[in-house]
Design a protein around this motif. Structure first.
Motif, short mmCIF file in Angstrom:
data_model
loop_
_atom_site.label_atom_id
_atom_site.label_comp_id
_atom_site.label_asym_id
_atom_site.label_seq_id
_atom_site.Cartn_x
_atom_site.Cartn_y
_atom_site.Cartn_z
N PRO A 33 0.82 -1.22 0.00
CA PRO A 33 0.00 0.00 0.00
C PRO A 33 0.86 1.28 0.00
CG PRO A 33 -0.14 -1.11 2.12
CD PRO A 33 0.70 -1.98 1.27
N LEU A 34 0.26 2.34 -0.44
CA LEU A 34 0.96 3.63 -0.57
C LEU A 34 1.55 4.10 0.76
CD1 LEU A 34 1.66 6.12 -2.31
CD2 LEU A 34 -0.52 7.08 -1.58
N SER A 35 0.75 3.86 1.84
CA SER A 35 1.17 4.38 3.14
C SER A 35 2.53 3.84 3.53
CB SER A 35 0.13 4.02 4.20
OG SER A 35 -0.10 2.62 4.16
N TRP A 36 2.85 2.56 3.19
CA TRP A 36 4.15 2.00 3.56
C TRP A 36 5.27 2.83 2.95
CZ3 TRP A 36 4.41 -4.04 3.90
CH2 TRP A 36 3.34 -4.50 4.70
N TYR A 37 5.10 3.17 1.68
CA TYR A 37 6.13 3.98 1.00
C TYR A 37 6.31 5.32 1.70
CZ TYR A 37 6.05 0.76 -2.94
OH TYR A 37 6.14 -0.33 -3.71
#
Lengths: 516, 639, 100
Positions: free
Chosen positions: C3-7
């Protein structure tokens, strides 16, 4: 635009006049040999004079219109044009600038020994800048030249000046810049008010609301008053003059400080006639103060150059007084006196430079009895002294008389007060002359045995002669010069009277309450 | 026209040649250029005089000088009967003095310079006299002042000479200040500077007033008074007389030509020239008369006790000029010009005679150190006697006729006139006294100088004595053109000659009155002579005793009423002090204080501010981080 | 699919390391490296968003950043070396030529 006459000659004479010195300066970059540098600079300044000479012949004295106009688009998106031309007010200054530039090169022949090439480049670019100011008819172009002129002058004072040169140079620069910035604001305001033109003629023919006029007048006044310099913003002048090299002083006194007065004529009066009338009283009073104050300060000066610098303050007071008398005699006298002051004070600084090369002192007390040591020098200087105090037969008389006449006509009391300046002028100049040239030689100076003093040599005489010819020419037959300005000045006066919608006192009184 | 233009032009050419080439080429031969030029002028002037006498006035414009809008002034000449007489006076006396100077200035280092300046002076004076408008007259007016400056300060290495020249110029500037404004006012009133036009329209202006600082002032009166200011300066009247005695620092021929015969009479000439204006203003006329009368007696009292031979004559000149103004003031213009004309001869003679004496004594001017010169210098002595007889008003000498005419006209001019007549007669008594005192101290008694001087005593060479003798003829006979009608029908030739220009004074007294006035002046002339004779030849201890008895009066007179000191204290010193202390102080401390203060203030502020710049990278980083965080914080919380 | 949040979290972590490193390390080279870290953390988020928004703009900017970073490194290192030759130190504490 029917107010202009395009250049009828088959070459663009004004552009050549303005940019020839730049070409010369560029050429100097490639010359190594010192004496070749001097000769090239001299050649270019002389050539410049002769390039400009046809202007006199082809100038139409019967019209106030701008002549020899060249106009082409430059930055069309901002409405900026390359737009130059001259009228009866500016034409004489072209020649004053050209002549003084030649003499500046000549007088520096021996006295400038370091960085000769750079010095002459500065002189040539300065000349171009000054000429540009007098011919520019587009505000952008005008401001460009106006500021560009500062840089070489700054360098002249700062690099080739006397002991305190850096202080003087910075003072000069900041003083004038502070004024100019306000003018820049004024120009921007004009640009937006007019709906996007920077054409000086177009802007002059418009009418502005009184309140706006007042603010703009003040903004422009700041720039010009500093340049003139008027009391109380005059203190840069003595420092700059004292520290500048001879050539710098000559150009400063001869041309640079005339720009302020020129600005009043070209911008303040035609663009803001109502404001000009509104502020007339204070401006006239400042002029009178400058005349008397400048003269009184001269009595206390101990430094040769400083004294002449302060006398310039006094004489410039006469000029602003004449211009703001707002009648033909006053304005014409003012313009003529601008020319005269350039000639007289220019020549005085030349002569002080010449004697300084020999004595290496500017302290008046070190001199004395020089009439016997350097009789020719003394003879030349006495002519200048009397020209400076306005003796009939010299150019100073014509200018001062017309100015006092104009002031007297406008408001009697100002004429009377200005005339006191002439008494004071005689006082300090003759006292100076006595201390330097009369009586016995200063024993301390003679005893010190330094620097034997020799009289003028051929080069120096040649340097001085043109100015002395002008002193007497204008003194005995001023019409040669006055003729050029009649039409333009008449037009200016008319403009002042026509646009004076607020001519009556009640209207002005109403405006005053509006402002405050 | 060329003929008339050449009258001033010849001396001018002589000036140019001498000043440009004198130093290196002409040197001691300067008079070979100057004298022919002035003689040429004289001959042309005579011819012009004859033209005018033949009834042809000359009024030509040569070129237009200044044109500016409605302002238009030409360079042009007007030769009418008045200027014709002036031309003769100026050129004839100049000629004699030029010749005299050849001998007097012989061997002086600046010989060429002297003749150059003298020539320039003659040129300027001729322009002044010949001008046909006020501005050109102003040109000449200032130019003669310039020459006077040069010639008074001729020996410029002497501080006193340089000071005197400067003083003369500046004091004159005070007068010219008024004169210049008067000229401007004339143009503003009449729209012209031309004499003919101004005088023609003067009548229409009479009674008009002008608002000056809230007061309504009669326009003509104002104009006349302003013009008169110039005359007061140039003709050394009270209170601007102070420069003339000091002007004696110049070489003696200069004193004779400029400071006795010609330049100082320019004021008289000017008032006479402007008579159509002055006639319209009683106030101005009375002012002129009173100033003249007061000056006449004032200067005469000072002359009583001076010991410098030239100064005595200088004060005598001031006094005689006073007579001329007195005459002008009572409307006797032709009498004033008549006296100007006779005075020029006898006063030039007195000066040149004293020059001859000074020359013989090697620059001794103190009369206390002279005496008994009669036997050494007979020619000088006798011409001196003739000049003195003339100036004191002994019948049938020039001075008698002209002075008597003035006193007679004053006597006729109402109550003020009677008072002025009394002053004038009193001054005549004093004149007789100091003139004879001068003779007795100088030529009679025993020689009181050094032995060395006595051995070298000698009569001056012919180049000096011949002009003296010629002037003596003038001093005796010049007045014969103005014999009062009471003696000879149509004797007053000069008055009649000038009548078309100056008018003929009206008012006729009885013959008895006229004889009374004449008798009174002869009586005082003889009385003064007798007193001087007693005091300085018979009872020589008397002057000392009187001086001791009236110590305060003597000191007051000897110090010239302390006028110089007064001006020094009230005008010169305060100006210098104000300039040095107040104005320069204001400039350096207040204006420069502000000018340098603002940058200094900014500098002080930035010196504090720069402490933030530590130069450490981590500090900058920290500030940046905090800044970034706070921006984010603000953004988050204020959203 | 990550997911985007990890990045974004990764980017934030790397950025914080960079900031802390920048503020605390005393060695000029290390300070320099920290700046690189910060730049790269920004690159990470740019690329992540670029992928998430299906827009090429982010990637273009990344190239710009890389180019600027390269230039900056080249000049920066040159300055450091020049400085070191004159003053034999690269401790940040001892360099305060710009002290006011």
């Amino acid at each position: 635009m029917e107010d202009i006459i395009y250049n009828q000659l088959d070459y663009s004479i004004l552009s050549w006049t303005v940019f020839l010195p730049v070409i010369g300066a560029a050429l100097l970059l490639f010359i190594r040999n010192v004496s070749a540098v001097r000769w090239t600079a001299l050649l270019f300044t002389i050539a410049n004079f002769f390039v400009a000479l046809p202007l006199l012949k082809h100038f139409d004295k019967s019209t106030y219109k701008m002549q020899f106009v060249e106009k082409s688009e430059w930055i069309p998106s901002w409405g900026i044009n390359y737009f130059i031309g001259i009228d009866g007010i500016s034409i004489l200054f072209i020649f004053l600038t050209a002549i003084l530039s030649i003499l500046s090169v000549l007088v520096s022949w021996k006295s400038i020994e370091k960085k000769v090439k750079e010095f002459h480049i500065a002189i040539l670019t300065l000349e171009a800048g000054m000429l540009g100011v007098f011919v520019a008819l587009d505000f952008f172009l005008f401001y460009l030249f106006w500021e560009a002129m500062l840089i070489p002058m700054f360098l002249l004072i700062g690099v080739w000046g006397g002991q305190n040169r850096v202080y003087a140079a910075i003072k000069f620069f900041l003083y004038t810049l502070a004024g100019s910035v306000l003018m820049l604001v004024g120009i921007v305001v004009l640009y937006f008010t007019s709906g996007g033109t920077l054409d000086i003629l177009a802007l002059s023919s418009m009418q502005y609301p009184f309140q706006l006029q007042c603010w703009l007048f003040l903004a422009f006044f700041a720039a010009f008053a500093v340049k003139v310099p008027m009391f109380p913003v005059h203190t840069w002048l003595p420092d700059a003059h004292t520290e500048a090299p001879t050539a710098g002083s000559v150009i400063l006194a001869g041309v640079l400080i005339k720009m302020g007065a020129y600005g009043f004529l070209r911008f303040s009066m035609p663009m803001f006639p109502d404001a000009t009338k509104f502020f007339l009283g204070p401006v006239l009073i400042l002029s009178i103060i400058a005349i008397v104050y400048g003269a009184l300060v001269c009595f206390a000066q101990k430094d040769f150059k400083r004294l002449i610098a302060y006398s310039s303050v006094s004489h410039m007071g006469f000029i602003t007084l004449g211009l703001f008398a707002l009648n033909t005699q006053g304005v014409e006298g003012g313009i003529l006196q601008m020319l005269n002051h350039g000639i007289i004070t220019g020549a005085m600084f030349l002569m002080i430079g010449i004697i300084y090369e020999r004595t290496h002192t500017r302290v008046i007390a070190d001199y004395g009895g020089f009439a016997r040591l350097v009789p020719w020098f003394a003879g030349f200087f006495i002519i200048l002294t009397f020209a400076s105090i306005g003796l009939p037969g010299t150019n100073g008389f014509i200018g001062e008389f017309l100015i006092i006449f104009g002031a007297f006509k406008a408001r009697m009391i100002f004429g009377v007060l200005a005339a006191t300046g002439i008494i004071l002028g005689a006082g300090y100049m003759l006292w100076l002359y006595q201390r330097v040239f009369f009586q016995d030689a200063n024993p301390d100076y003679e005893a010190s045995g330094r620097h034997p003093v020799s009289d003028l040599n051929m080069r120096e005489v040649i340097t001085l002669i043109p100015l002395f010819v002008l002193v007497f020419w204008i003194g005995f037959y001023p019409n040669t010069f006055l003729e050029y300005m009649h039409a333009s000045v008449e037009h200016l006066i008319q403009q002042m009277n026509l646009t004076a919608v607020a001519g009556n006192e009640n209207m002005i009184a109403k405006y005053i309450t509006e402002i405050f | 026209m060329l003929k008339y233009t050449l009258i001033p032009l010849l001396p001018f050419l002589s000036f140019l040649i001498n000043i440009l080439f004198g130093r290196n080429f002409i040197k001691d031969r300067a008079h070979w250029i100057a004298v022919p030029a002035v003689v040429g002028s004289f001959l042309l002037a005579v011819s012009a005089f004859l033209d005018v006498a033949g009834g042809r006035d000359i009024n030509v414009n040569i070129y237009s000088w200044i044109v500016s809008g409605s302002f238009n002034v030409s360079v042009g000449f007007l030769i009418d009967r008045l200027s014709a007489i002036m031309l003769i006076v100026v050129t004839s006396i100049s000629t004699l003095i030029f010749i005299y100077s050849i001998g007097y200035m012989h061997g002086d280092g600046g010989y060429y310079r002297f003749f150059a300046y003298l020539s320039l002076f003659v040129f300027s004076m001729l322009i002044l006299v010949m001008a046909n408008n006020f501005l050109l007259m102003y040109f000449g007016w200032e130019a003669v002042g310039l020459c006077s400056y040069f010639l008074i300060g001729y020996w410029f290495h002497k501080k006193s000479a340089a000071d005197a020249g400067k003083k003369a110029f500046i004091v004159n500037r005070f007068g010219d200040f008024g004169f210049g404004l008067g000229v401007i006012l004339i143009f503003l009133t009449f729209g012209s500077m031309d004499y003919m036009q101004v005088f023609g329209e003067a009548g229409g202006i009479a009674g008009q007033t002008i608002n000056l600082l809230g007061y309504d002032v009669n326009l003509i009166t104002l104009i006349c008074l302003l013009l008169f200011c110039g005359a007061v300066g140039k003709s050394a009247q009270v209170p601007l007389h102070v420069w003339l005695p000091d002007a004696m620092e110049g070489p003696t021929p200069v004193s004779a030509l400029i400071h006795a015969a010609t330049m100082v009479t320019a004021g008289v000439f000017m008032v006479a020239r402007c008579n159509p204006l002055f006639n319209l203003s009683e106030v101005a006329m009375n002012t002129v008369a009173i100033v003249g009368g007061v000056t006449a007696i004032f200067a005469a009292t000072i002359a009583l006790v001076q010991t410098d031979i030239k100064r005595v004559i200088a004060y005598s000149t001031v006094s005689q000029l006073g007579y001329m103004f007195l005459a002008l003031g009572v409307g006797a213009y032709s009498a004033a010009i008549f006296h100007l004309y006779t005075h020029a001869y006898f006063k030039a003679l007195l000066f040149l005679g004293s020059g001859s004496v000074i020359h013989a004594l090697h620059d001794e001017q103190n009369m206390q150190k002279m005496g008994g010169l009669k036997k050494y210098m007979p020619v000088t002595y006798w011409v001196f006697i003739l000049a003195t007889l003339s100036i004191t008003g002994i019948p049938f000498f020039s001075g008698f006729f002209s002075k008597d005419e003035i006193l007679w006209r004053a006597y006729l001019a109402g109550d003020l006139g009677k008072f002025l007549w009394f002053l004038g007669t009193l001054a005549a008594l004093l004149t007789a006294f100091y003139s004879w005192r001068l003779i007795y101290l100088t030529f009679h008694g025993k020689f009181r100088g050094t032995h060395e001087q006595e051995e070298h005593l000698h009569e001056s060479p012919p180049v000096i004595t011949v002009p003296l003798m010629l002037l003596a003829v003038g001093a005796v006979a010049a007045g014969w053109v103005g014999i009062p009608p009471i003696f000879a029908e149509h004797g007053d030739k000069i008055g009649e000659f000038l009548a078309p220009v100056l008018g003929y004074p009206e008012g006729e007294g009885t013959h008895a009155q006229e004889y009374f006035v004449m008798g009174a002046s002869i009586f005082v002339a003889v009385a003064g002579w007798i007193i001087a004779y007693t005091m300085y030849l018979k009872k020589t201890e008397l002057p000392q005793k009187l001086g001791a008895a009236f110590q305060p009066v003597y000191k007051l007179l000897f110090n010239k009423y302390y006028i110089d000191e007064l001006y020094s204290k009230t005008i010169v010193q305060p100006t210098l002090k104000a300039s040095d202390k107040i104005i320069l102080g204001f400039d350096t401390y207040i204006i420069e204080g502000i000018v340098n203060g603002i940058p200094n203030l900014i500098g002080a502020f930035s010196r504090k501010l720069r402490k933030i710049q530590t130069g450490l990278l981590s500090d900058y980083g920290l500030i940046m981080a905090i800044g970034a965080l706070s921006i984010i914080g603000v953004w988050i919380f204020l959203r | 699919m990550v997911p985007l949040s990890w990045y974004i979290i990764l980017s934030a972590v790397v950025f914080s390391i960079g900031v802390i490193g920048f503020l605390t390390r005393r060695n000029l080279i290390m300070t320099f490296m920290s700046i690189e870290l910060m730049l790269n953390s920004v690159n990470i988020s740019f690329v992540a968003f670029s992928h998430y928004l299906q827009s090429m703009r982010g990637q273009i900017i990344v190239f710009f950043v890389i180019a600027v970073a390269a230039a900056e490194t080249a000049i920066g290192l040159a300055i450091i070396i020049a400085y070191y030759k004159n003053n034999p130190t690269i401790k940040v504490d001892e360099i305060n030529l710009l002290k006011g």
